[in-house]
Every structure is written in C-alpha cells, then in structure tokens.
Design a protein around this motif. Structure first.
Motif, mmCIF file in Angstrom:
data_model
loop_
_atom_site.group_PDB
_atom_site.id
_atom_site.type_symbol
_atom_site.label_atom_id
_atom_site.label_comp_id
_atom_site.label_asym_id
_atom_site.label_seq_id
_atom_site.Cartn_x
_atom_site.Cartn_y
_atom_site.Cartn_z
ATOM 1 N N TYR A 116 -4.308 -3.063 4.367
ATOM 2 C CA TYR A 116 -3.995 -3.087 6.017
ATOM 3 C C TYR A 116 -4.932 -2.568 6.277
ATOM 4 C CZ TYR A 116 0.698 -3.493 3.519
ATOM 5 O OH TYR A 116 1.958 -3.224 2.847
ATOM 6 N N HIS A 131 -2.210 -7.851 7.711
ATOM 7 C CA HIS A 131 -2.073 -7.460 6.089
ATOM 8 C C HIS A 131 -3.317 -8.784 5.503
ATOM 9 C CE1 HIS A 131 -0.751 -8.887 2.127
ATOM 10 N NE2 HIS A 131 -0.951 -7.857 1.995
ATOM 11 N N THR A 171 -2.620 0.093 -0.214
ATOM 12 C CA THR A 171 -1.592 1.050 -1.108
ATOM 13 C C THR A 171 -1.589 0.536 -2.122
ATOM 14 O OG1 THR A 171 -0.201 -0.827 -0.437
ATOM 15 C CG2 THR A 171 -0.163 0.728 1.477
ATOM 16 N N VAL A 173 1.071 -0.817 -5.139
ATOM 17 C CA VAL A 173 2.265 -1.378 -5.253
ATOM 18 C C VAL A 173 2.234 -0.828 -7.263
ATOM 19 C CG1 VAL A 173 3.710 -3.846 -5.955
ATOM 20 C CG2 VAL A 173 1.761 -3.328 -4.099
ATOM 21 N N ASN A 223 3.036 5.469 5.706
ATOM 22 C CA ASN A 223 4.007 4.557 5.073
ATOM 23 C C ASN A 223 5.015 4.316 5.726
ATOM 24 O OD1 ASN A 223 2.764 5.103 2.089
ATOM 25 N ND2 ASN A 223 4.486 6.328 1.616
ATOM 26 N N LEU A 228 6.518 0.172 5.199
ATOM 27 C CA LEU A 228 6.460 -0.043 3.778
ATOM 28 C C LEU A 228 7.849 0.339 3.003
ATOM 29 C CD1 LEU A 228 3.115 1.339 2.234
ATOM 30 C CD2 LEU A 228 3.555 -0.789 2.668
ATOM 31 N N GLU A 233 6.132 0.826 -3.181
ATOM 32 C CA GLU A 233 4.343 0.860 -2.575
ATOM 33 C C GLU A 233 4.262 1.991 -1.350
ATOM 34 O OE1 GLU A 233 3.973 -3.214 0.046
ATOM 35 O OE2 GLU A 233 1.841 -2.420 0.343
ATOM 36 N N THR A 234 3.186 2.732 -1.444
ATOM 37 C CA THR A 234 2.920 3.834 -0.896
ATOM 38 C C THR A 234 1.415 4.353 -0.467
ATOM 39 O OG1 THR A 234 3.739 5.890 -1.121
ATOM 40 C CG2 THR A 234 2.390 5.371 -3.048
#
Ligand SMILES: Cc1cc2nc3c(=O)[nH]c(=O)nc-3n(C[C@H](O)[C@H](O)[C@H](O)COP(=O)(O)O)c2cc1C
Length: 261
Positions: A116, A131, A171, A173, A223, A228, A233-234
């Motif tokens: 991102y 993104h 991030t 996933v 997040n 998110l 996803e973090t």
C-alpha cells in the motif's frame, strides 16, 4: 492444521503488537545485551578481497551509499521513479504454470505481502492512499488526500514520515502462507517483507531518493488506516521515501568497501 486464529504465530503477532494506549506499560524482559561482532580469535584467518571486479559497478555504489534517510527534499518524486520502486520491490518477472515469480523471493512462491502507498508528493499522482496491483502493474486508488500525517501518527508519531514523498506499507495476507506452512509460515511472511523492503531501499538509492524502513507502528491503527480485516491481513512493515536532502548522515565516516573496523 489449526485454523488461523489458533496458530501460535498469530498469537505472537498479537502479543508483540504496539497499541497507543498500552505502549508505555509494556515491560520488556530483562535480556542482557551482547557484542555486535562475534569473534573466533583462535581460528585461522582467510583475508578477503577489499575491492572486486564489480567495484566500479552500480550495485557496489548502491549498497555502499545506501543509508536510512529521514530528511527529504521538498521536490516531488516522479511517477516513473515510483513505478520503478514498485517493480523492484514486487514486480512480476517470470511465469510458470502455477506461479508468477517476482523481483523479490518468497517462501514457497506464495507472495503473502501486499503493498500500500500513502502518496504525498508524486508528480502526476493525486495525493491519496493506493494499493499496488502487481498483476496488472497499476495502482488502485483507495482514498483521496494526503494521508502521510496519519501514517506518521500510526508509526508511533515518527514525524519525519510526514515529509516523505511517499510511504510504503506492507501487509501480510497470513492465510496465503500459514495455510501451507502453519506456524512456520509466520516467519516466511516477515522474511518476505524484509526482502521486499531491501529491494525498495536499493531502488530508492538508484533513483536518487532516500528511504527509511519503519517497523515501529501501532498495529491496530495501521490496519484501520488501510481498511484491513486484521484477522486475515495485518501490517508488517513500512518505509518512507523521498528526495535526498542530505546525502550522508551527520558525523558519519564513510569507509572503503570491505574496510576493517
Ligand atoms: C526491522 C527494522 C525496523 C526499523 N524501524 C525503524 C523505525 O521504526 N524508525 C526509524 O527511524 N528507523 C527504523 N529502522 C532503520 C534503522 O534504524 C537503520 O536501518 C539502522 O539505524 C541502520 O542504519 P542504516 O539503515 O542507515 O544502515 C528500522 C530498520 C529495520 C531493519
């Protein structure tokens, strides 16, 4: 295989998360420090070349000159430079039947990391949150307006980020990796992010920009900023990028390649 929620890898992420309300109460375990360099005084020594065939090549100077830069010039970076940095960090470079391989390696070629951007000063790109879509090599605009202040706030109020031309946020996933590797997959997610960031830092250097990796952030705030579902996803890592203002860090003594310290 336990469901994501039951993985100790996920528990580790949660237990090591920073939260604005509780960060001051975090008690760090009393772990004694050790020396930075490990020495084997009795081992036979094999001297290494301090210059090499590639000494004059771009890769040597990029690695030699890269420093974490926290002061950025006011000029915008070019969209073309940003495209190069995105390609260098996550561009797809080869295809096989099942995989799309990228510039950065990935454990099991599972590519758990998403990129991102908070763009502030990128020529030809409206300030906003984006993104990166590596499949179509394009940006998805998620929201409009400069959000670098919000990003800096998320990153423990590290205000140097406000002046960045663009901030990268990576991030994980988690399911992409943990569905195959279980808890060990958490290591791979974090390692992947390291590879990606290093490629970005080198690409920034190659385009006359400077960058600084950032891993200190309030996980829940980051997040939320990125919209998110944190169970899936973090936020893992970030980097600020901007035009070089000071080339060398203050008080830095620059060394020759392979110099003994
Ligand atoms: C995992 C990691 C996390 C980091 N987090 C931050 C950060 O939150 N803020 C910051 O200003 N620098 C951060 N840095 C940059 C380090 O301070 C920097 O890499 C280190 O001082 C060495 O300097 P150099 O990158 O110029 O070689 C981080 C670097 C790494 C590798």
């Amino acid at each position: 295989m336990p469901e994501l929620e039951e993985c100790s890898g996920i528990r580790y992420l949660r237990e090591s998360a920073y939260d604005r309300k509780t960060i001051k109460q975090i008690t760090r375990p009393a772990i004694a420090q050790v020396k930075t360099f490990k020495e084997y005084p009795d081992a036979p020594k094999i001297e290494l070349h301090r210059t090499w065939e590639l000494s004059q090549s771009k890769i040597t100077s990029l690695l030699q000159n890269r420093r974490s830069l926290r002061k950025y010039g006011k000029e915008p970076i070019k969209l073309e430079e940003l495209a190069f940095m995105l390609w260098a960090s996550q561009g797809i470079t080869a295809k096989s039947a099942h995989y799309s391989f990228r510039t950065s390696p990935s454990g099991g070629a599972l590519y758990p990391i998403e990129t991102y951007l908070s763009a502030n000063r990128v020529e030809g790109l409206e300030p906003g949150l984006y993104h990166f879509d590596p499949q179509n090599f394009c940006l998805d605009q998620l929201s409009k307006g400069d959000s670098t202040k919000d990003v800096a706030a998320c990153c423990l109020d590290q205000n140097f980020m406000v002046n960045a031309a663009v901030c990268f946020m990576w991030t994980g996933v988690l399911r992409r990796c943990l569905s195959k590797y279980g808890n060990r997959g958490m290591r791979y997610v974090i390692l992947d992010a390291g590879h990606i960031c290093q490629n970005l830092l080198t690409a920034a250097e190659a385009t006359g920009n400077g960058a600084c990796p950032v891993a200190a952030f309030y996980d829940n705030e980051m997040n939320t900023l990125l919209g998110l579902d944190a169970a899936e996803e973090t936020a893992i890592y970030a980097a600020a990028v901007g035009k070089k203002q000071e080339i060398k860090g203050e008080g830095l003594k620059l060394l020759k390649t392979g110099a003994a310290v």
